[in-house]
Design a protein around this motif. Structure first.
Motif, PDB file in Angstrom:
ATOM      1  N   ILE A  29      -4.196   5.341   3.500  1.00 14.55           N
ATOM      2  CA  ILE A  29      -3.528   4.357   2.646  1.00 14.55           C
ATOM      3  C   ILE A  29      -4.261   4.286   1.313  1.00 14.55           C
ATOM      4  O   ILE A  29      -5.470   4.538   1.231  1.00 14.55           O
ATOM      5  N   VAL A  30      -3.497   3.949   0.291  1.00 22.69           N
ATOM      6  CA  VAL A  30      -4.019   3.860  -1.074  1.00 22.69           C
ATOM      7  C   VAL A  30      -3.536   2.562  -1.698  1.00 22.69           C
ATOM      8  O   VAL A  30      -2.369   2.185  -1.544  1.00 22.69           O
ATOM      9  N   ALA A  31      -4.439   1.885  -2.418  1.00 20.10           N
ATOM     10  CA  ALA A  31      -4.092   0.666  -3.151  1.00 20.10           C
ATOM     11  C   ALA A  31      -4.029   0.990  -4.637  1.00 20.10           C
ATOM     12  O   ALA A  31      -5.053   1.205  -5.277  1.00 20.10           O
ATOM     13  N   THR A  65     -10.162   2.679  -2.350  1.00 21.82           N
ATOM     14  CA  THR A  65      -9.409   1.721  -1.535  1.00 21.82           C
ATOM     15  C   THR A  65     -10.244   1.216  -0.353  1.00 21.82           C
ATOM     16  O   THR A  65     -10.126   0.054   0.043  1.00 21.82           O
ATOM     17  N   MET A  66     -11.084   2.094   0.190  1.00 24.13           N
ATOM     18  CA  MET A  66     -11.836   1.731   1.383  1.00 24.13           C
ATOM     19  C   MET A  66     -13.275   1.304   1.085  1.00 24.13           C
ATOM     20  O   MET A  66     -14.070   1.084   2.005  1.00 24.13           O
ATOM     21  N   TYR A 124       0.824  -1.207   0.000  1.00 22.50           N
ATOM     22  CA  TYR A 124       0.000   0.000   0.000  1.00 22.50           C
ATOM     23  C   TYR A 124       0.860   1.260   0.000  1.00 22.50           C
ATOM     24  O   TYR A 124       1.966   1.275   0.546  1.00 22.50           O
ATOM     25  N   GLN A 125       0.296   2.327  -0.563  1.00 27.33           N
ATOM     26  CA  GLN A 125       0.887   3.653  -0.481  1.00 27.33           C
ATOM     27  C   GLN A 125       0.427   4.339   0.811  1.00 27.33           C
ATOM     28  O   GLN A 125      -0.725   4.188   1.213  1.00 27.33           O
ATOM     29  N   PRO A 167      -4.647  -4.073  -7.330  1.00 22.61           N
ATOM     30  CA  PRO A 167      -6.004  -3.552  -7.567  1.00 22.61           C
ATOM     31  C   PRO A 167      -6.396  -2.564  -6.476  1.00 22.61           C
ATOM     32  O   PRO A 167      -6.014  -2.719  -5.319  1.00 22.61           O
ATOM     33  N   THR A 168      -7.166  -1.549  -6.850  1.00 24.08           N
ATOM     34  CA  THR A 168      -7.607  -0.560  -5.868  1.00 24.08           C
ATOM     35  C   THR A 168      -8.823  -1.065  -5.101  1.00 24.08           C
ATOM     36  O   THR A 168      -8.922  -0.880  -3.885  1.00 24.08           O
TER      37      THR A 168
END
Length: 367
Positions: free
Chosen positions: A87-89, A363-364, A14-15, A237-238
């Motif tokens: 966090i970002v996917a 992402t969420m 994750y970012q 994948p997001t």
């Protein structure tokens, strides 16, 4: 479960993002301190401080995978929010500069940077790795050889990196081309036996090319330590539902190839060079690609090949009870990958920060 095999282990990277600036933020050390109490050994550092990796335990079925991934994604975001972050996917950040990112203070990462220099420093990418449990090393290698053909299909379904350093690159998986600069990456050659593979690895160790098998980063590998085949080609994948669909597809595909193996049949072998042709088309065009059907010797729309793939693995998906999840890859084909959605947001807003906002929200979703 087929012969009590095909357990699953999933790793996600994750970012860590500042929701105000939308830039990547070096925060993994703090996140690790806070996360150990809940996530324990399932949370790990990566080379850059703005990357956080999580890995499931060994899961007996897809439901366990989903439960753990949802828990970890939710907990990571909660911990990040304590520091004012998110966090970002996705497999690349749309505009953050790798030159501004801190390297994690760990001997392994310092050694990689020493060996690879800017190739390592610029490797600011994020991926999804799927481990499938196979007990016998010879069987694992046979299935590794065969699943190589399908790796471009998996990449096409997961593309999430159309931007790099503030630019729309024209690629749907920029991550793939960035990682290509590392040695010992890409589609692997076929190996006839575990002994041949071991001899290859031993020679690299003996000649000081690598210190262990962990320094081989192929798109799929029969793991040098564990009784797993590790599929490493996917972008991150997001959307969580997309991740679960891909994990279900990988498991069903491995199991279908195993059923064929037990029946003394096998997927036809094709050279690494041919498979790389399809990999290029997948990273360039994603689900809109025309992939080469090597058996028929012609190009075909990815949508047709995806439908055939779902049908091909149906026997195994039925055994695992995952037909519904596998079929969701057809929704990805119809509605687009994360890369498609990121480009759509950018074309509507002309603003890469809006792309990060979309990624944070997506992402969420469902978590």
């Amino acid at each position: 479960m087929i012969d009590d095999q095909f357990t699953l282990g999933v790793e996600e990277e994750y970012q860590i993002v500042d929701p105000e600036t939308r830039e990547l933020k070096s925060y993994i050390s703090r996140l690790l301190e806070d996360g150990k109490s809940v996530l324990r050994e399932r949370i790990r550092t990566e080379m850059h401080q703005s990357v956080v990796e999580v890995g499931t335990t060994i899961c007996k079925h897809l439901g366990e995978v989903r439960s753990e991934l949802v828990e970890m994604r939710g907990e990571l975001n909660r911990l990040a929010q304590k520091g004012g972050l998110r966090i970002v996917a996705a497999s690349t950040h749309p505009f953050s500069d790798w030159k501004q990112q801190e390297i994690t203070d760990h001997a392994r990462y310092h050694n990689i940077v020493h060996d690879l220099q800017d190739v390592a420093r610029a490797n600011l990418i994020f991926g999804l790795h799927v481990h499938v449990g196979i007990k016998d090393k010879a069987v694992a290698l046979a299935l590794t050889n065969q699943i190589r053909y399908f790796l471009p299909h998996l990449l096409a379904l997961t593309t999430s990196s159309p931007f790099w350093m503030g630019r729309k690159t024209g690629l749907m998986s920029t991550r793939t081309q960035i990682f290509k600069r590392f040695p010992r990456t890409g589609i692997p050659d076929e190996f006839e036996s575990p002994e041949q593979l071991n001899n290859f690895v031993d020679l690299l160790i003996k000649t000081n090319s690598i210190d262990n098998g962990k320094r081989i980063w192929w798109d799929v590998r029969s793991h040098y330590l564990y009784d797993t085949v590790e599929v490493r080609i996917c972008d991150m994948p997001t959307n969580m539902d997309h991740t679960i669909a891909i994990v279900a597809l990988v498991q069903a595909l491995m199991a279908k190839l195993y059923l064929m193996y037990r029946r003394n049949t096998a997927w036809r072998s094709y050279s690494r060079g041919l498979i790389e042709e399809n990999k290029w088309r997948a990273l360039r065009f994603a689900t809109e690609a025309q992939l080469i059907d090597f058996g028929k010797g012609k190009e075909r729309p990815f949508a047709e090949l995806a439908a055939e793939l779902v049908e091909f693995v149906d026997e195994a998906a039925q055994i695992f009870g995952t037909r519904e999840q596998v079929a969701k890859i057809l929704d990805i084909v119809k509605n687009g990958t994360s890369a498609h959605k990121q480009i759509q947001v950018f074309e509507e807003t002309k603003d890469l920060k809006s792309v990060v906002d979309w990624m944070m929200h997506e992402t969420m979703q469902g978590i």
